[in-house]
Design a protein around this motif. Structure first.
Motif, PDB file in Angstrom:
ATOM      1  N   GLY A  12      18.591  11.217   2.207  1.00  0.00           N
ATOM      2  CA  GLY A  12      17.264  10.647   1.982  1.00  0.00           C
ATOM      3  C   GLY A  12      17.035   9.304   2.506  1.00  0.00           C
ATOM      4  O   GLY A  12      17.286   8.435   1.542  1.00  0.00           O
ATOM      5  N   ALA A  13      15.959   9.000   3.386  1.00  0.00           N
ATOM      6  CA  ALA A  13      15.930   7.746   3.874  1.00  0.00           C
ATOM      7  C   ALA A  13      14.445   7.478   3.314  1.00  0.00           C
ATOM      8  O   ALA A  13      13.489   6.687   3.948  1.00  0.00           O
ATOM      9  CB  ALA A  13      15.814   7.436   5.217  1.00  0.00           C
ATOM     10  N   GLY A  14      14.105   7.504   2.135  1.00  0.00           N
ATOM     11  CA  GLY A  14      12.959   7.131   1.391  1.00  0.00           C
ATOM     12  C   GLY A  14      13.009   5.918   0.597  1.00  0.00           C
ATOM     13  O   GLY A  14      14.417   5.205   0.819  1.00  0.00           O
ATOM     14  N   PRO A  15      12.156   5.526  -0.140  1.00  0.00           N
ATOM     15  CA  PRO A  15      12.528   4.109  -0.885  1.00  0.00           C
ATOM     16  C   PRO A  15      13.577   4.015  -1.703  1.00  0.00           C
ATOM     17  O   PRO A  15      14.495   3.131  -2.072  1.00  0.00           O
ATOM     18  CB  PRO A  15      11.243   4.129  -1.914  1.00  0.00           C
ATOM     19  CG  PRO A  15       9.982   4.937  -1.057  1.00  0.00           C
ATOM     20  CD  PRO A  15      10.945   5.948  -0.548  1.00  0.00           C
ATOM     21  N   PRO A  61       4.673  -4.067   6.075  1.00  0.00           N
ATOM     22  CA  PRO A  61       3.229  -3.718   6.324  1.00  0.00           C
ATOM     23  C   PRO A  61       2.450  -3.450   4.983  1.00  0.00           C
ATOM     24  O   PRO A  61       1.227  -2.997   5.203  1.00  0.00           O
ATOM     25  CB  PRO A  61       3.506  -2.232   6.587  1.00  0.00           C
ATOM     26  CG  PRO A  61       4.867  -1.991   5.728  1.00  0.00           C
ATOM     27  CD  PRO A  61       5.566  -3.114   5.937  1.00  0.00           C
ATOM     28  N   LEU A  62       2.874  -3.911   3.805  1.00  0.00           N
ATOM     29  CA  LEU A  62       2.180  -3.782   2.579  1.00  0.00           C
ATOM     30  C   LEU A  62       1.208  -5.278   2.399  1.00  0.00           C
ATOM     31  O   LEU A  62       1.740  -6.317   2.066  1.00  0.00           O
ATOM     32  CB  LEU A  62       3.179  -3.896   1.488  1.00  0.00           C
ATOM     33  CG  LEU A  62       2.427  -3.534   0.172  1.00  0.00           C
ATOM     34  CD1 LEU A  62       1.794  -2.098   0.318  1.00  0.00           C
ATOM     35  CD2 LEU A  62       3.452  -3.118  -1.088  1.00  0.00           C
ATOM     36  N   LYS A  63      -0.039  -5.211   2.748  1.00  0.00           N
ATOM     37  CA  LYS A  63      -0.739  -6.317   2.828  1.00  0.00           C
ATOM     38  C   LYS A  63      -1.976  -6.533   2.114  1.00  0.00           C
ATOM     39  O   LYS A  63      -2.380  -7.480   1.456  1.00  0.00           O
ATOM     40  CB  LYS A  63      -1.380  -6.412   4.164  1.00  0.00           C
ATOM     41  CG  LYS A  63      -0.361  -6.497   5.427  1.00  0.00           C
ATOM     42  CD  LYS A  63       0.591  -7.756   5.353  1.00  0.00           C
ATOM     43  CE  LYS A  63       1.352  -7.833   6.454  1.00  0.00           C
ATOM     44  NZ  LYS A  63       2.469  -8.876   6.626  1.00  0.00           N
ATOM     45  N   THR A  64      -2.554  -5.289   1.522  1.00  0.00           N
ATOM     46  CA  THR A  64      -3.652  -5.078   0.945  1.00  0.00           C
ATOM     47  C   THR A  64      -3.478  -5.161  -0.555  1.00  0.00           C
ATOM     48  O   THR A  64      -2.835  -4.225  -1.200  1.00  0.00           O
ATOM     49  CB  THR A  64      -4.647  -3.993   1.255  1.00  0.00           C
ATOM     50  OG1 THR A  64      -4.780  -4.118   2.604  1.00  0.00           O
ATOM     51  CG2 THR A  64      -6.011  -3.876   0.498  1.00  0.00           C
ATOM     52  N   GLN A  65      -3.858  -6.119  -1.440  1.00  0.00           N
ATOM     53  CA  GLN A  65      -3.991  -6.152  -2.856  1.00  0.00           C
ATOM     54  C   GLN A  65      -5.218  -5.632  -3.403  1.00  0.00           C
ATOM     55  O   GLN A  65      -6.299  -5.567  -2.947  1.00  0.00           O
ATOM     56  CB  GLN A  65      -3.802  -7.748  -3.350  1.00  0.00           C
ATOM     57  CG  GLN A  65      -3.490  -7.754  -4.723  1.00  0.00           C
ATOM     58  CD  GLN A  65      -2.953  -8.929  -5.168  1.00  0.00           C
ATOM     59  OE1 GLN A  65      -2.968  -9.830  -4.507  1.00  0.00           O
ATOM     60  NE2 GLN A  65      -2.507  -9.157  -6.316  1.00  0.00           N
ATOM     61  N   ALA A 113       5.119   3.556   6.149  1.00  0.00           N
ATOM     62  CA  ALA A 113       5.539   2.681   6.882  1.00  0.00           C
ATOM     63  C   ALA A 113       6.078   1.436   6.316  1.00  0.00           C
ATOM     64  O   ALA A 113       7.140   0.828   7.047  1.00  0.00           O
ATOM     65  CB  ALA A 113       4.017   1.670   7.138  1.00  0.00           C
ATOM     66  N   ILE A 114       6.501   1.328   4.859  1.00  0.00           N
ATOM     67  CA  ILE A 114       7.258   0.556   4.162  1.00  0.00           C
ATOM     68  C   ILE A 114       8.659   1.123   4.152  1.00  0.00           C
ATOM     69  O   ILE A 114       9.679   0.433   4.294  1.00  0.00           O
ATOM     70  CB  ILE A 114       6.946   0.800   2.629  1.00  0.00           C
ATOM     71  CG1 ILE A 114       5.620  -0.123   2.467  1.00  0.00           C
ATOM     72  CG2 ILE A 114       7.936  -0.095   1.718  1.00  0.00           C
ATOM     73  CD1 ILE A 114       4.960   0.001   1.245  1.00  0.00           C
ATOM     74  N   TYR A 147       4.427  12.705   9.913  1.00  0.00           N
ATOM     75  CA  TYR A 147       3.448  11.734   9.727  1.00  0.00           C
ATOM     76  C   TYR A 147       3.691  10.390  10.344  1.00  0.00           C
ATOM     77  O   TYR A 147       4.873   9.597  10.216  1.00  0.00           O
ATOM     78  CB  TYR A 147       3.657  11.467   8.172  1.00  0.00           C
ATOM     79  CG  TYR A 147       3.512  12.752   7.288  1.00  0.00           C
ATOM     80  CD1 TYR A 147       2.498  13.888   7.740  1.00  0.00           C
ATOM     81  CD2 TYR A 147       4.140  13.271   6.215  1.00  0.00           C
ATOM     82  CE1 TYR A 147       2.217  14.813   6.919  1.00  0.00           C
ATOM     83  CE2 TYR A 147       4.098  14.342   5.826  1.00  0.00           C
ATOM     84  CZ  TYR A 147       3.323  15.256   5.955  1.00  0.00           C
ATOM     85  OH  TYR A 147       2.953  16.301   5.193  1.00  0.00           O
ATOM     86  N   LEU A 148       2.490   9.936  10.699  1.00  0.00           N
ATOM     87  CA  LEU A 148       2.309   8.447  11.245  1.00  0.00           C
ATOM     88  C   LEU A 148       1.616   7.626   9.961  1.00  0.00           C
ATOM     89  O   LEU A 148       0.378   7.744   9.622  1.00  0.00           O
ATOM     90  CB  LEU A 148       1.327   8.329  12.150  1.00  0.00           C
ATOM     91  CG  LEU A 148       1.257   7.123  12.988  1.00  0.00           C
ATOM     92  CD1 LEU A 148       2.648   6.301  13.316  1.00  0.00           C
ATOM     93  CD2 LEU A 148       0.358   7.009  14.143  1.00  0.00           C
ATOM     94  N   ASP A 149       2.547   6.800   9.167  1.00  0.00           N
ATOM     95  CA  ASP A 149       2.118   5.843   8.455  1.00  0.00           C
ATOM     96  C   ASP A 149       1.213   6.438   7.227  1.00  0.00           C
ATOM     97  O   ASP A 149       0.170   6.110   6.885  1.00  0.00           O
ATOM     98  CB  ASP A 149       1.283   4.749   8.955  1.00  0.00           C
ATOM     99  CG  ASP A 149       2.281   3.870   9.961  1.00  0.00           C
ATOM    100  OD1 ASP A 149       3.221   3.893   9.869  1.00  0.00           O
ATOM    101  OD2 ASP A 149       1.633   3.109  10.830  1.00  0.00           O
TER     102      ASP A 149
END
Length: 546
Positions: free
Chosen positions: A9-12, A68-72, A110-111, A543-545
């Protein structure tokens, strides 16, 4: 092929374990197999992300332009919905751990892609498109590796012209990071009795759409959660709306799979939710660009099985580390991958192999993972016992007492039943009738599955197995109306009649090519008759992003 550590599994969780292993010793050989066609193809999450995991794994992520994690999170809102209105709950009344300020909104898929690039840069081998289908055992009954499924097998079970034999990957330790209800994780639990001292795992089904909304409907960093309508008595769950990126809104709905009415359709409850006046306004002039669904492990503290077995361990959602109350799991997935990697590294340094990583089992409850789950351990049982509104109130009270006094007047409550045993007979319920979709705000399953880019080879063996093919029509149809046709969010299951007018000669049909790999059927079927097994590698959603 032989490695020090094999990860499924290539998840987090899996990627975090691999990166942490390489940071501890670059000479440790690590391989990851991933059933999705690409890294992130099967990952579905909200996602509001608690950065504690990323801060520890990759402290420079905020300064990495490729991350890709930009929005706080900029605003945090909670609502209780009735059919026509909504009551906003004051933030000061919410338990502190429910707050989202300091968290980030983004795509977990994306992450994962970004983490995969980092993992490969430090020497991790990643093989997407290969489904792990079996555990390999040594002479002492220990896990010594995994095998991937054969490719190019026809519906009749015979090899086709493009047949390719699966691979055997041997490792001193195998880490299972398959997500909720993983097929190899089920094998390990059954073989070693790993759930003998834990409560039944509980689940929800999370459905999500990605929209690009009009400029005047977009509020960067806005987080909204709701509970209440449209779910009625005997069902519970909630919703999320997250604004991030380029006018993107991630909207989702979670239905807890302990619901009672067999005519409930989680997909249609989600569609109906979007018509609420407070929600509908967001989507005026917008366009739906993505859809997906996934089971979520939600049993928490009480339902975590024994995490280790001879030769391997569970990490991430395979372990059940989602914080159900916060609707968050990626932070614990990363932390668990790191923790298991550290204990595996210690074992390898001592020359150990294929034994139990007891240090991992003995340490997780005293780690940040355990502290996170312990505070919310009674929220799900309280919802189940007392219903939505009283249960939410009691759950909030319990979280406050756990935060302030490190204890609970309830102790640690039990879950009791698995989700497959909660349905009432159709004769005892009022059937739910859903409105037809308008194709503007609400949609049907077929168009939704199309947006998930789901694909399976048409002539491969069906990966949804019936233990007894007669049960759907003989037992489930008269007693429950065959709920598979409703709880499946992708239109996989149908009851087809030779004569629709008279409902004569019913047949149970499995449209396996529609399957988005959510695993709900493997969880909710009242006869426990459906077994989800991995199809050919690379099949399923793309799934795309999401």
């Amino acid at each position: 092929m032989h490695y020090d550590v094999v990860i499924v599994g290539a998840g987090p969780a899996g990627l975090a374990a691999a990166i942490r292993l390489k940071s501890l010793d670059p000479n440790i050989s690590v391989v990851i197999v991933e059933k999705g066609s690409t890294v992130g193809a099967h990952i579905l999450s909200g996602a509001v992300i608690d950065p504690i995991g990323l801060d520890r794994l990759t402290p420079d992520w905020r300064s990495d332009s490729q991350c890709p994690l930009k929005t706080q999170v900029a605003a945090d809102q909670f609502y209780f919905l009735t059919e026509k209105a909504g009551v906003r709950l004051p933030n000061w009344a919410m338990p502190r751990l429910m707050g989202n300020h300091g968290n980030f909104i983004g795509s977990l898929g994306a992450i994962a892609g970004w983490l995969a690039a980092r993992a490969e840069a430090v020497g991790v081998e990643i093989y997407p498109g290969f489904a792990a289908t079996e555990l390999l055992y040594g002479d002492k009954g220990d896990v010594v590796g995994i095998a991937t499924g054969d490719m190019g097998v026809g519906r009749d079970g015979h090899p086709k012209a493009d047949f390719t034999r699966g691979m055997e990957l041997f490792g001193k330790y195998v880490l299972l990071a398959e997500g909720a209800r993983g097929s190899l994780s089920k094998q390990a639990v059954d073989r070693y009795g790993l759930d003998s001292e834990s409560e039944p795992q509980k689940y929800g089904i999370g459905l999500k759409e990605l929209w690009q909304v009009a400029e005047d409907r977009f509020s960067p960093g806005l987080v909204q959660h709701t509970f209440g309508w449209p779910l009625s008595k005997g069902a519970s769950g909630g919703s999320f709306l997250y604004h991030y990126g380029d006018r993107l809104v991630s909207v989702g709905f979670v239905v807890h799979l302990n619901y009672q009415n067999p005519t409930l359709s989680p997909f249609d409850e989600f569609q109906r939710f979007k018509t609420h006046p407070l929600m509908r306004a967001t989507f005026v002039g917008g366009k739906r660009i993505g859809y997906g669904a996934r089971a979520i492990a939600s049993g928490g503290w009480q339902s975590v099985p024994k995490l280790v077995f001879p030769g391997g361990a569970f990490i991430g959602c395979s372990a059940g580390f989602v914080n159900f109350a916060r609707i968050k799991g990626s932070h614990n997935a990363i932390l668990s991958g790191m923790l298991a990697a550290e204990k595996a590294h210690e074992a390898l340094a001592l020359g150990r192999a294929n034994d139990e990583l007891t240090e991992y089992e003995n340490s997780w409850r005293d780690s940040d993972i355990g502290r996170d789950l312990y505070k919310v351990r009674n929220v799900k049982p309280l919802w189940s016992r007392f219903g939505l509104v009283p249960g939410v109130g009691l759950g909030g009270f319990d979280m406050w007492t756990n935060e302030l006094f490190k204890t609970s007047i309830f102790g640690t409550l039990k879950h009791n039943k698995p989700d497959s045993e909660t349905l009432r007979p159709i004769s005892e319920v009022t059937p739910i009738v859903y409105p037809k979709p308008d194709s503007v705000f609400t949609f049907d399953k077929a168009s939704s599955v199309y947006l998930s880019s789901t694909n399976h080879e048409d002539d491969q063996p069906v990966h949804l197995h019936l233990r007894d093919p007669d049960i759907p029509i003989r037992d489930n149809l008269p007693r429950f109306g065959e709920p598979a046709r409703l709880y499946c969010p992708a239109g996989v299951y149908e009851v087809v009649y030779a004569n629709e007018a008279s409902h004569a000669d019913p047949h149970f049909v499995i449209n396996a090519q529609n399957c988005v790999h959510c695993k709900t059927c493997d969880i909710k079927d009242p006869a426990k008759n459906i077994e989800w097994v991995p199809p050919e590698g690379g099949g399923g959603p793309n799934y795309l992003d999401m």
